[in-house]
Design a protein around this motif. Structure first.
Motif, PDB file in Angstrom:
ATOM      1  N   TRP A 367       4.125  95.659 -62.792  1.00  0.00           N
ATOM      2  CA  TRP A 367       2.769  95.853 -63.311  1.00  0.00           C
ATOM      3  C   TRP A 367       2.329  94.704 -64.225  1.00  0.00           C
ATOM      4  O   TRP A 367       1.448  94.881 -65.067  1.00  0.00           O
ATOM      5  N   ALA A 368       2.948  93.543 -64.095  1.00  0.00           N
ATOM      6  CA  ALA A 368       2.622  92.423 -64.981  1.00  0.00           C
ATOM      7  C   ALA A 368       1.146  92.034 -64.875  1.00  0.00           C
ATOM      8  O   ALA A 368       0.500  91.746 -65.889  1.00  0.00           O
ATOM      9  N   ALA A 369       0.603  92.014 -63.665  1.00  0.00           N
ATOM     10  CA  ALA A 369      -0.803  91.644 -63.480  1.00  0.00           C
ATOM     11  C   ALA A 369      -1.723  92.810 -63.806  1.00  0.00           C
ATOM     12  O   ALA A 369      -2.721  92.664 -64.518  1.00  0.00           O
ATOM     13  N   ARG A 370      -1.390  93.976 -63.285  1.00  0.00           N
ATOM     14  CA  ARG A 370      -2.201  95.179 -63.518  1.00  0.00           C
ATOM     15  C   ARG A 370      -1.393  96.404 -63.089  1.00  0.00           C
ATOM     16  O   ARG A 370      -0.597  96.323 -62.131  1.00  0.00           O
ATOM     17  N   PRO A 371      -1.569  97.541 -63.755  1.00  0.00           N
ATOM     18  CA  PRO A 371      -0.932  98.765 -63.285  1.00  0.00           C
ATOM     19  C   PRO A 371      -1.586  99.197 -61.971  1.00  0.00           C
ATOM     20  O   PRO A 371      -2.814  99.217 -61.869  1.00  0.00           O
ATOM     21  N   THR A 372      -0.780  99.529 -61.001  1.00  0.00           N
ATOM     22  CA  THR A 372      -1.335  99.991 -59.734  1.00  0.00           C
ATOM     23  C   THR A 372      -0.320 100.863 -59.012  1.00  0.00           C
ATOM     24  O   THR A 372       0.888 100.763 -59.253  1.00  0.00           O
ATOM     25  N   ALA A 373      -0.829 101.728 -58.171  1.00  0.00           N
ATOM     26  CA  ALA A 373       0.026 102.588 -57.347  1.00  0.00           C
ATOM     27  C   ALA A 373      -0.758 102.941 -56.094  1.00  0.00           C
ATOM     28  O   ALA A 373      -1.996 103.064 -56.124  1.00  0.00           O
ATOM     29  N   TYR A 374      -0.060 103.099 -55.017  1.00  0.00           N
ATOM     30  CA  TYR A 374      -0.688 103.430 -53.742  1.00  0.00           C
ATOM     31  C   TYR A 374      -1.331 104.812 -53.837  1.00  0.00           C
ATOM     32  O   TYR A 374      -0.643 105.806 -54.102  1.00  0.00           O
ATOM     33  N   LEU A 375      -2.647 104.858 -53.666  1.00  0.00           N
ATOM     34  CA  LEU A 375      -3.406 106.104 -53.791  1.00  0.00           C
ATOM     35  C   LEU A 375      -3.155 106.773 -55.143  1.00  0.00           C
ATOM     36  O   LEU A 375      -3.277 107.992 -55.278  1.00  0.00           O
ATOM     37  N   ALA A 376      -2.768 105.944 -56.135  1.00  0.00           N
ATOM     38  CA  ALA A 376      -2.481 106.413 -57.505  1.00  0.00           C
ATOM     39  C   ALA A 376      -1.241 107.284 -57.572  1.00  0.00           C
ATOM     40  O   ALA A 376      -1.017 107.973 -58.566  1.00  0.00           O
ATOM     41  N   ILE A 377      -0.387 107.230 -56.545  1.00  0.00           N
ATOM     42  CA  ILE A 377       0.744 108.167 -56.438  1.00  0.00           C
ATOM     43  C   ILE A 377       2.104 107.490 -56.329  1.00  0.00           C
ATOM     44  O   ILE A 377       3.062 107.907 -56.991  1.00  0.00           O
ATOM     45  N   PRO A 391      -2.350 105.026 -61.993  1.00  0.00           N
ATOM     46  CA  PRO A 391      -3.309 103.924 -61.958  1.00  0.00           C
ATOM     47  C   PRO A 391      -4.023 103.814 -60.618  1.00  0.00           C
ATOM     48  O   PRO A 391      -3.427 104.058 -59.577  1.00  0.00           O
ATOM     49  N   THR A 392      -5.289 103.460 -60.672  1.00  0.00           N
ATOM     50  CA  THR A 392      -6.256 103.313 -59.571  1.00  0.00           C
ATOM     51  C   THR A 392      -6.780 104.660 -59.082  1.00  0.00           C
ATOM     52  O   THR A 392      -7.471 104.716 -58.063  1.00  0.00           O
ATOM     53  N   GLY A 393      -6.501 105.742 -59.804  1.00  0.00           N
ATOM     54  CA  GLY A 393      -7.041 107.046 -59.417  1.00  0.00           C
ATOM     55  C   GLY A 393      -8.490 107.195 -59.848  1.00  0.00           C
ATOM     56  O   GLY A 393      -9.018 106.396 -60.621  1.00  0.00           O
ATOM     57  N   PRO A 394      -9.150 108.214 -59.353  1.00  0.00           N
ATOM     58  CA  PRO A 394     -10.573 108.422 -59.665  1.00  0.00           C
ATOM     59  C   PRO A 394     -10.797 109.072 -61.023  1.00  0.00           C
ATOM     60  O   PRO A 394     -11.130 110.255 -61.129  1.00  0.00           O
TER      61      PRO A 394
END
Length: 492
Positions: A367-377, A391-394
């Motif tokens: 997550w050095a660039a940005r927190p992210t997860a596939y479909l927030a999961i 991360p990236t959830g609605p």
């Protein structure tokens, strides 16, 4: 003949006893899982509703929509529920579903590592545990963000963050300053106007305010809700509210849509009609588009800031002195109480916990660039590790409970792959993750969040971190996993 996979008796560790952690525990027990443990760093359940106890606290989602689908509540007092009622609701659900025996309180997980096909967990107190599956239900906004204001530690009065409210500090008749004008700051000003002897709102940038009628339910209405659950369902699934949710998400994803134009017209009219003084009105007028920052719903902020004892301060804070706040125009504003409604570190999620995946993959580096997860999961190389409201959830102005329930439907189908013996480890593939991120970032740059403002929705590179597609798109995505997007290790 091919062997039939054997069902596994899995051990689950849930991190966090807030809304999402409670949901996960209930759903796992309903599915027959007996080895379920919840680790909670605090001494009681509730998450954000435990942490936030400031005056005026309420939810900006209609109360009947902010409940679990399986646990309606006929007793809400208002259209927008007060914070203490929401905390009491979650405590009641935990009690009714007998979840508390599963919770280990005052046990903060500090390390979570995938080793030899299982997750090894460690707490700050030195407790160790092992789990087949980890559900990270740590929430989004739970690490208070303190402003870097010179001299803050020199203030002679009471100073505290809004999420660490000191209820021992008297407010009536006192000189109170509030720094920050997001939803929290707005709610505090509305609650203290007329109580404080002098109420100062230090505004860095103005906010668009969406008017809302936070009406009280009558005793007769509440009695009717108790007698007829169908009336609660009708209120929960109110077509007008659901239409508003869809219109709002359609507005967010297209900065040129007629839906965002309609929202802008409402908030501009609200400002024009609610604030009489033209000078104050212009101080309260944002220079960015509506919903670029999280849209604020309030029935009475404009009235509160126009109270004779209220004052809007827009000159910018130069520093804090023992007597009060000095603004950049040289004026000292004497205060007895200073409230920091300055929000949270929105990029933390499970951190500062150390999370190590397959082969020692470090989540901090991932997550050095940005927190992210596939479909927030799900995250590549972190098998059997699932996030709720990741991360990236609605994260928007609609029910996070609805989001979490839909995510759980998706996660449950992944769990079935493990439990049924079809695989021992499951996580999204790197290719699927990369494809998702490329599509998400491209879409995010077209949303209203990217239309020219600063907000906690933006990541370190200025890219909106929230779900950039419609509510219907999210609901459809959560219906059924595409298993081809997942690495399944140990498949039979």
């Amino acid at each position: 003949m091919k062997n039939t996979p054997q069902r596994r008796d899995l051990r689950f560790a849930i991190i966090g006893a807030g809304m999402a952690g409670i949901l996960a525990a209930i759903k796992l027990r309903e599915s027959g899982h007996q080895q379920v443990t919840i680790y909670e760093k605090a001494d009681r359940i509730g998450g954000t509703w435990r942490e936030n106890t400031y005056p005026g606290l309420n939810c900006d989602v209609p109360a009947h929509a902010y409940t679990y689908s399986f646990a309606p509540n006929p007793n809400w007092s208002h259209y927008l529920a007060p914070g203490p009622e929401i905390q009491a609701y979650f405590e009641g659900v935990v009690r009714d579903y007998e979840i508390e025996p599963l919770i280990r309180f005052r046990q903060e997980i500090t390390r979570c590592a995938f080793e030899n096909g299982a997750w090894r967990l460690s707490t700050a107190d030195g407790l160790a545990d092992t789990a087949d599956v980890v559900i990270a239900a740590t929430g989004v906004l739970h690490h208070p963000s303190l402003p870097d204001i010179p001299g803050l530690d020199r203030f002679a009065g009471a100073a505290f963050h809004s999420a660490r409210w000191d209820h021992g500090v008297p407010l009536d008749g006192r000189r109170v300053g509030v720094v920050g004008n997001g939803s929290t700051g707005v709610q505090i000003i509305s609650a203290l106007a007329g109580r404080a002897g002098k109420l100062l709102h230090f505004q860095r940038s103005p906010q668009w305010i969406m008017p809302v009628d936070n009406y009280a339910y009558s005793e007769a209405q509440i009695a009717a809700f108790r007698q007829d659950p169908a009336l609660v369902d009708k209120e929960r699934y109110n077509e007008a509210y659901l239409t508003n949710v869809r219109n709002f998400t359609d507005a967010i994803i297209d900065a040129d849509s007629p839906q965002i134009a309609a929202i802008e017209e409402v908030v501009k009219t609200n400002l024009e009609q609610s604030v009489q003084d033209p000078v104050l009105r212009e101080k309260l007028r944002p220079t960015y588009r509506a919903a670029c920052k999280r849209l604020i719903f309030s029935p009475d902020y404009y009235q509160a800031i126009q109270h004779p004892d209220s004052q809007l301060v827009v000159e910018g804070i130069a520093g804090v002195e023992p007597e009060g706040v000095r603004t950049k125009d040289g004026v000292l504003h004497p205060l007895d109480v200073l409230v920091l409604a300055t929000g949270f570190k929105a990029d933390r999620f499970v951190r500062p916990m150390t999370v190590l995946g397959r082969g020692g993959a470090d989540l901090d580096r991932v997550w050095a660039a940005r927190p992210t997860a596939y479909l927030a999961i799900s995250i590549p190389e972190f098998p059997n590790f699932f996030l709720l409201n990741g991360p990236t959830g609605p994260v928007g102005n609609f029910s996070l409970i609805d989001i979490a329930e839909r995510q759980w439907n998706y996660i449950a189908q992944l769990l079935d792959q493990i439990e049924s013996g079809h695989c021992r480890e499951i996580s999204v593939t790197a290719a699927a993750m990369e494809d998702y991120e490329q599509r998400r970032i491209a879409a995010a740059k077209k949303t209203i969040f990217a239309s020219g403002c600063t907000s906690w929705y933006l990541d370190a590179e200025g890219v909106p971190a929230s779900w950039p597609w419609s509510y219907n798109n999210f609901a459809e995505a959560m219906t059924r996993p595409n298993l081809e997007a997942f690495d399944r290790i140990g498949r039979t």
